[in-house]
Scaffold this active site. Structure first.
Site, PDB file in Angstrom:
ATOM      1  N   LYS A  58      16.044 -44.468  18.375  1.00 48.21           N
ATOM      2  CA  LYS A  58      16.153 -44.818  16.946  1.00 48.21           C
ATOM      3  C   LYS A  58      17.431 -45.621  16.684  1.00 48.21           C
ATOM      4  CE  LYS A  58      17.852 -41.684  13.835  1.00 48.21           C
ATOM      5  NZ  LYS A  58      18.913 -42.262  13.008  1.00 48.21           N
ATOM      6  N   ASN A  59      18.558 -45.127  17.210  1.00 48.39           N
ATOM      7  CA  ASN A  59      19.835 -45.754  16.866  1.00 48.39           C
ATOM      8  C   ASN A  59      20.064 -47.089  17.573  1.00 48.39           C
ATOM      9  OD1 ASN A  59      20.308 -43.679  15.160  1.00 48.39           O
ATOM     10  ND2 ASN A  59      21.951 -42.722  16.361  1.00 48.39           N
ATOM     11  N   ARG A 109      21.218 -45.020   5.457  1.00 45.48           N
ATOM     12  CA  ARG A 109      22.485 -45.744   5.613  1.00 45.48           C
ATOM     13  C   ARG A 109      22.377 -46.921   6.550  1.00 45.48           C
ATOM     14  NH1 ARG A 109      27.380 -44.407   5.141  1.00 45.48           N
ATOM     15  NH2 ARG A 109      28.021 -45.624   6.923  1.00 45.48           N
ATOM     16  N   CYS A 120      26.273 -38.884   2.709  1.00 40.36           N
ATOM     17  CA  CYS A 120      25.068 -38.107   2.964  1.00 40.36           C
ATOM     18  C   CYS A 120      25.502 -36.679   3.255  1.00 40.36           C
ATOM     19  CB  CYS A 120      24.260 -38.706   4.104  1.00 40.36           C
ATOM     20  SG  CYS A 120      25.052 -38.534   5.687  1.00 40.36           S
ATOM     21  N   ARG A 142      31.137 -41.046   4.694  1.00 39.37           N
ATOM     22  CA  ARG A 142      30.645 -42.207   5.417  1.00 39.37           C
ATOM     23  C   ARG A 142      30.897 -43.549   4.720  1.00 39.37           C
ATOM     24  NH1 ARG A 142      25.172 -40.382   8.445  1.00 39.37           N
ATOM     25  NH2 ARG A 142      25.965 -41.869   9.953  1.00 39.37           N
ATOM     26  N   PRO A 143      32.170 -43.940   4.600  1.00 39.01           N
ATOM     27  CA  PRO A 143      32.472 -45.242   3.989  1.00 39.01           C
ATOM     28  C   PRO A 143      32.112 -46.406   4.920  1.00 39.01           C
ATOM     29  CG  PRO A 143      34.485 -44.191   4.779  1.00 39.01           C
ATOM     30  CD  PRO A 143      33.370 -43.225   5.045  1.00 39.01           C
ATOM     31  N   ASP A 155      25.816 -36.155  17.480  1.00 39.64           N
ATOM     32  CA  ASP A 155      24.379 -36.026  17.211  1.00 39.64           C
ATOM     33  C   ASP A 155      23.718 -34.925  18.041  1.00 39.64           C
ATOM     34  OD1 ASP A 155      24.488 -37.958  15.304  1.00 39.64           O
ATOM     35  OD2 ASP A 155      23.547 -39.536  16.484  1.00 39.64           O
ATOM     36  N   ARG A 197      12.531 -38.291  10.511  1.00 41.51           N
ATOM     37  CA  ARG A 197      13.354 -39.514  10.535  1.00 41.51           C
ATOM     38  C   ARG A 197      13.738 -39.875  11.967  1.00 41.51           C
ATOM     39  NH1 ARG A 197      18.522 -38.949   7.745  1.00 41.51           N
ATOM     40  NH2 ARG A 197      18.630 -40.976   8.695  1.00 41.51           N
TER      41      ARG A 197
HETATM   42  C1  UD1 Z   1      26.092 -43.853  14.078  1.00 38.85           C
HETATM   43  C2  UD1 Z   1      24.751 -43.206  14.337  1.00 38.85           C
HETATM   44  C3  UD1 Z   1      24.812 -41.713  14.003  1.00 38.85           C
HETATM   45  C4  UD1 Z   1      25.967 -41.049  14.750  1.00 38.85           C
HETATM   46  C5  UD1 Z   1      27.277 -41.804  14.509  1.00 38.85           C
HETATM   47  C6  UD1 Z   1      28.438 -41.282  15.339  1.00 38.85           C
HETATM   48  C7  UD1 Z   1      23.174 -45.003  13.927  1.00 38.85           C
HETATM   49  C8  UD1 Z   1      22.091 -45.538  13.072  1.00 38.85           C
HETATM   50  N1  UD1 Z   1      23.743 -43.840  13.524  1.00 38.85           N
HETATM   51  O1  UD1 Z   1      26.346 -43.733  12.678  1.00 38.85           O
HETATM   52  O2  UD1 Z   1      23.579 -41.117  14.378  1.00 38.85           O
HETATM   53  O3  UD1 Z   1      26.119 -39.724  14.293  1.00 38.85           O
HETATM   54  O4  UD1 Z   1      27.092 -43.207  14.845  1.00 38.85           O
HETATM   55  O5  UD1 Z   1      28.133 -41.309  16.683  1.00 38.85           O
HETATM   56  O6  UD1 Z   1      23.506 -45.555  14.949  1.00 38.85           O
HETATM   57  N2  UD1 Z   1      33.777 -44.583   9.235  1.00 38.85           N
HETATM   58  C9  UD1 Z   1      34.718 -45.038   8.318  1.00 38.85           C
HETATM   59  N3  UD1 Z   1      34.605 -46.333   7.863  1.00 38.85           N
HETATM   60  C10 UD1 Z   1      33.624 -47.179   8.285  1.00 38.85           C
HETATM   61  C11 UD1 Z   1      32.677 -46.708   9.224  1.00 38.85           C
HETATM   62  C12 UD1 Z   1      32.778 -45.402   9.685  1.00 38.85           C
HETATM   63  O7  UD1 Z   1      35.613 -44.305   7.921  1.00 38.85           O
HETATM   64  O8  UD1 Z   1      33.589 -48.334   7.835  1.00 38.85           O
HETATM   65  C13 UD1 Z   1      33.840 -43.173   9.717  1.00 38.85           C
HETATM   66  C14 UD1 Z   1      32.610 -42.368   9.299  1.00 38.85           C
HETATM   67  O9  UD1 Z   1      32.730 -41.863   7.992  1.00 38.85           O
HETATM   68  C15 UD1 Z   1      32.574 -41.287  10.351  1.00 38.85           C
HETATM   69  C16 UD1 Z   1      33.110 -42.009  11.604  1.00 38.85           C
HETATM   70  O10 UD1 Z   1      33.791 -43.165  11.126  1.00 38.85           O
HETATM   71  O11 UD1 Z   1      33.409 -40.237  10.007  1.00 38.85           O
HETATM   72  C17 UD1 Z   1      32.032 -42.416  12.579  1.00 38.85           C
HETATM   73  O12 UD1 Z   1      31.084 -43.221  11.916  1.00 38.85           O
HETATM   74  P1  UD1 Z   1      30.259 -44.371  12.656  1.00 38.85           P
HETATM   75  O13 UD1 Z   1      30.620 -44.412  14.099  1.00 38.85           O
HETATM   76  O14 UD1 Z   1      30.391 -45.610  11.861  1.00 38.85           O
HETATM   77  O15 UD1 Z   1      28.772 -43.820  12.500  1.00 38.85           O
HETATM   78  P2  UD1 Z   1      27.507 -44.603  12.012  1.00 38.85           P
HETATM   79  O16 UD1 Z   1      27.478 -45.965  12.595  1.00 38.85           O
HETATM   80  O17 UD1 Z   1      27.356 -44.443  10.545  1.00 38.85           O
END
Ligand code: UD1
Length: 417
Positions: A22-23, A93, A117, A122-123, A305, A397
């Site tokens: 999925k990811n 997201r 969520c 998750r910014p 995850d 999902r």
């Molecule tokens: C992706 C995965 C999700 C997994 C996560 C961490 C997908 C579709 N989803 O989510 O299943 O749990 O990686 O391995 O691939 N953060 C910020 N600012 C940003 C972006 C992120 O502060 O601009 C923070 C997030 O709030 C979180 C951390 O960084 O605490 C990790 O997030 P991120 O690696 O971006 O996860 P996703 O890409 O959302």
């Protein structure tokens, strides 16, 4: 609303096949926007999130056709609009992945901020800072991130945190920027390597994906092509944990064991026997599992995850285990659901201490999020009596026909409307 009903305690054994990731599929589908030529993706899992992404693409002008058997054909040759619809983005997201490709292709993008969520705030600040570094003007207007640029120009970007989504979004935007982009402190997840392979197949020039430094030499346009999505490591990991929890032996086929080495090491520490082959692994445990310590970290560390599923297994381990969640600030919603089944878990800040109990007892519980839902299925399969899992739309999902596939291992599990 559907429910999953499990009569626990049946020994499970046999083999189970892992689907496409999925990811990896979600960012790759967004990456289709970068091309104007037809793109065919195979090994795409049939999941609600994939349908949502196909609908987001449709709303911005990319038609797709699903053959009902894991293959999608996309036609991105028509008129593309820069605006993604709030109604879809708010439900997933990962829709935010269209921002980088839209900005690269149209030099403008307007995508609703996805919001938080159940597991955290998750910014997307790291994504937006990166777009700015590539020369875009970014603002927030009416709940949307808005970016415009005369042109995107290659740049040096140091990510504040190795965010998976930001690494992917920026890699896509930089693929069509003028000149060279060097991104440092990148996420190293296998899905990032898969996205880079897909983009390179379409004509991008990306090096270093899978390491902290990724170099992207911008090209003028990307072509079409065919690409097979990598196997889902979270599915593989979920089934591996199931193998350790039940007293049978489970073979997990069609997977990349290298992608889940952090988990395999934890399962071995717990006393499970894990045999690794080229594209499969076998997991069994003949004795009671032992308590361990685990901390979620960016890849190659132990994946957030798989945290909930590992916790389900540790509920029955001998001794007290600790799991520390460092990636998301609120990812312990499954704790109170596991407690309803008799688990003994206390939370201290970002750590959960799991005191092993002799048995879990079936109960009505909720899938509070996707992976928490998987954890409840695992717990239900080893619990005494009947477990009824509600809110199973979360599970849909990310797991295709989880009930049917686990039933083939000998489980007494069914889905009811
Ligand atoms: C992706 C995965 C999700 C997994 C996560 C961490 C997908 C579709 N989803 O989510 O299943 O749990 O990686 O391995 O691939 N953060 C910020 N600012 C940003 C972006 C992120 O502060 O601009 C923070 C997030 O709030 C979180 C951390 O960084 O605490 C990790 O997030 P991120 O690696 O971006 O996860 P996703 O890409 O959302």
């Amino acid at each position: 609303m559907d429910k999953i009903i499990i009569e626990g305690g049946h020994p499970l054994s046999g083999s189970i096949k892992v689907n496409g990731a999925k990811n990896a599929a979600l960012p790759i589908m967004a990456g289709v926007i970068l091309s104007s030529d037809p793109v065919k993706l195979t090994n795409v899992p049939a999941l609600d999130d994939v349908v949502t992404m196909a609908n987001v693409l449709k709303a911005i002008g990319v038609e797709s056709e699903f053959d009902g058997n894991h293959t999608y054909k996309f036609n991105p040759s028509g008129t593309i609009t820069e605006e993604a619809p709030y109604e879809l983005v708010k439900t997933m997201r990962a829709s935010f992945f269209v921002m980088g490709p839209l900005l690269a292709r149209l030099k403008k993008a307007r995508v609703p901020l996805p919001g938080g969520c159940a597991i955290g705030v998750r910014p997307v600040n790291i994504h937006l800072k990166g777009f700015e570094a590539l020369g875009a003007k970014v603002s927030i207007d009416g709940g949307c991130a808005v970016a415009t640029a005369d042109k995107l120009v290659g740049s040096s970007i140091i990510l504040d945190f190795p965010s998976v989504g930001a690494t992917e979004n920026l890699m896509m935007a930089a693929s069509l920027a003028e000149g060279k982009t060097v991104m440092e402190n990148c996420a190293q997840e296998p899905e990032i390597v898969d996205l880079a392979k897909f983009l390179n197949r379409m004509g991008a020039k990306i090096e270093g994906a899978g390491s902290p430094t990724i170099t992207i030499n911008g090209v003028e346009k990307l072509g079409g092509g065919t690409y097979a999505i990598m196997p889902d490591r979270v599915e593989a990991g979920t089934f591996a944990i199931l193998g350790a929890m039940t007293k049978g032996s489970i073979s997990i086929e069609n997977c990349e064991p290298n992608h889940i080495m952090a988990l395999i090491n934890k399962l071995r520490e717990m006393g499970a026997e894990v045999s690794i082959f080229e594209n499969s692994l076998t997991v069994k445990a003949t004795k009671a599992l032992k308590a361990i310590e685990a901390k979620t970290l960016p890849y190659p560390g132990f994946a957030t995850d798989m945290q909930a599923q590992l916790m389900a297994a540790l509920c029955l381990a001998e001794g007290s285990s600790t799991i520390t969640e460092t990636i998301f600030e609120n990812r312990f919603m499954h704790v109170s659901e596991l407690a309803r089944m008799g688990a003994n878990i206390t939370i201290h800040d970002r750590s959960a201490v799991i005191h092993g109990v002799k048995s879990l007892k079936g109960a009505p519980v909720s899938a509070t999020d996707l992976r928490a839902g998987a954890a409840m299925v695992l717990a239900g399969l080893v619990a005494q009596g009947t477990t009824e899992i509600n809110q199973v739309f979360h599970i849909d999902r990310g797991y295709e026909d989880l009930v049917g596939r686990i039933r083939e291992l000998g489980a007494n599990i069914r889905r009811e409307e």
